[in-house]
Motif scaffolding. Structure first.
Motif, PDB file in Angstrom:
ATOM      1  N   TYR A  54       0.838  -1.204   0.000  1.00 53.32           N
ATOM      2  CA  TYR A  54       0.000   0.000   0.000  1.00 53.32           C
ATOM      3  C   TYR A  54       0.873   1.254   0.000  1.00 53.32           C
ATOM      4  O   TYR A  54       0.522   2.261  -0.607  1.00 53.32           O
ATOM      5  CB  TYR A  54      -0.911  -0.032   1.224  1.00 53.32           C
ATOM      6  CG  TYR A  54      -1.951   1.053   1.273  1.00 53.32           C
ATOM      7  CD1 TYR A  54      -3.118   0.954   0.527  1.00 53.32           C
ATOM      8  CD2 TYR A  54      -1.780   2.172   2.080  1.00 53.32           C
ATOM      9  CE1 TYR A  54      -4.086   1.939   0.579  1.00 53.32           C
ATOM     10  CE2 TYR A  54      -2.743   3.165   2.139  1.00 53.32           C
ATOM     11  CZ  TYR A  54      -3.891   3.046   1.388  1.00 53.32           C
ATOM     12  OH  TYR A  54      -4.852   4.030   1.440  1.00 53.32           O
ATOM     13  N   LEU A  80      -5.083  -6.739  -2.651  1.00 58.06           N
ATOM     14  CA  LEU A  80      -4.983  -5.286  -2.514  1.00 58.06           C
ATOM     15  C   LEU A  80      -5.561  -4.571  -3.731  1.00 58.06           C
ATOM     16  O   LEU A  80      -6.273  -3.583  -3.595  1.00 58.06           O
ATOM     17  CB  LEU A  80      -3.520  -4.886  -2.300  1.00 58.06           C
ATOM     18  CG  LEU A  80      -3.218  -3.446  -1.995  1.00 58.06           C
ATOM     19  CD1 LEU A  80      -3.763  -3.046  -0.626  1.00 58.06           C
ATOM     20  CD2 LEU A  80      -1.712  -3.204  -2.021  1.00 58.06           C
ATOM     21  N   TYR A  87      -8.473  -3.109   2.389  1.00 55.34           N
ATOM     22  CA  TYR A  87      -7.162  -2.629   2.844  1.00 55.34           C
ATOM     23  C   TYR A  87      -7.142  -1.110   2.782  1.00 55.34           C
ATOM     24  O   TYR A  87      -6.678  -0.448   3.711  1.00 55.34           O
ATOM     25  CB  TYR A  87      -6.029  -3.191   1.977  1.00 55.34           C
ATOM     26  CG  TYR A  87      -5.668  -4.627   2.254  1.00 55.34           C
ATOM     27  CD1 TYR A  87      -5.250  -5.031   3.522  1.00 55.34           C
ATOM     28  CD2 TYR A  87      -5.709  -5.583   1.250  1.00 55.34           C
ATOM     29  CE1 TYR A  87      -4.892  -6.338   3.780  1.00 55.34           C
ATOM     30  CE2 TYR A  87      -5.349  -6.894   1.492  1.00 55.34           C
ATOM     31  CZ  TYR A  87      -4.939  -7.272   2.752  1.00 55.34           C
ATOM     32  OH  TYR A  87      -4.582  -8.569   2.991  1.00 55.34           O
ATOM     33  N   ASP A  88      -7.644  -0.565   1.705  1.00 55.45           N
ATOM     34  CA  ASP A  88      -7.693   0.891   1.550  1.00 55.45           C
ATOM     35  C   ASP A  88      -8.523   1.522   2.668  1.00 55.45           C
ATOM     36  O   ASP A  88      -8.110   2.505   3.280  1.00 55.45           O
ATOM     37  CB  ASP A  88      -8.274   1.250   0.179  1.00 55.45           C
ATOM     38  CG  ASP A  88      -8.153   2.726  -0.144  1.00 55.45           C
ATOM     39  OD1 ASP A  88      -7.050   3.288   0.007  1.00 55.45           O
ATOM     40  OD2 ASP A  88      -9.168   3.314  -0.544  1.00 55.45           O
TER      41      ASP A  88
END
Length: 99
Positions: A54, A80, A87-88
């Protein structure tokens, strides 16, 4: 979603249990009761890989710093980029909570 095959009352209750945890110490204690060290390390490693990806880390750097294999990094990268965008959501919320 891949998890749909597990969706149901039992998994709902598992998530409900996790959502009752009120602080980090309760998380430590509950996860210590629930998982072996190896199981928790596997989950934690994937989280660290996701965070590194990320933040635009390279495979090589992740392999060195996290100790994850290229296969694990690739699987996490797929989630992802092509998963449920959670995840974001999580990383943005964590950043906001720290500000």
């Amino acid at each position: 979603m891949l998890i749909d095959q597990l969706r149901g009352k039992d998994l709902d209750e598992f998530f409900e249990a996790i959502l009752t945890l009120e602080n980090e110490e309760e998380c430590y204690r509950f996860f210590d009761d629930l998982f072996t060290v190896k199981e928790l390390n596997t989950i934690f490693q994937r989280f660290k890989v996701a965070k590194a990806l990320y933040n635009n880390s390279t495979y090589h750097k992740i392999e060195e710093e996290v100790g994850a294999s290229a296969a694990t990094i690739s699987r996490v990268k797929r989630s992802l980029h092509y998963g449920n965008d959670m995840y974001d959501v999580v990383f943005k919320r964590m950043k906001k909570n720290r500000e």
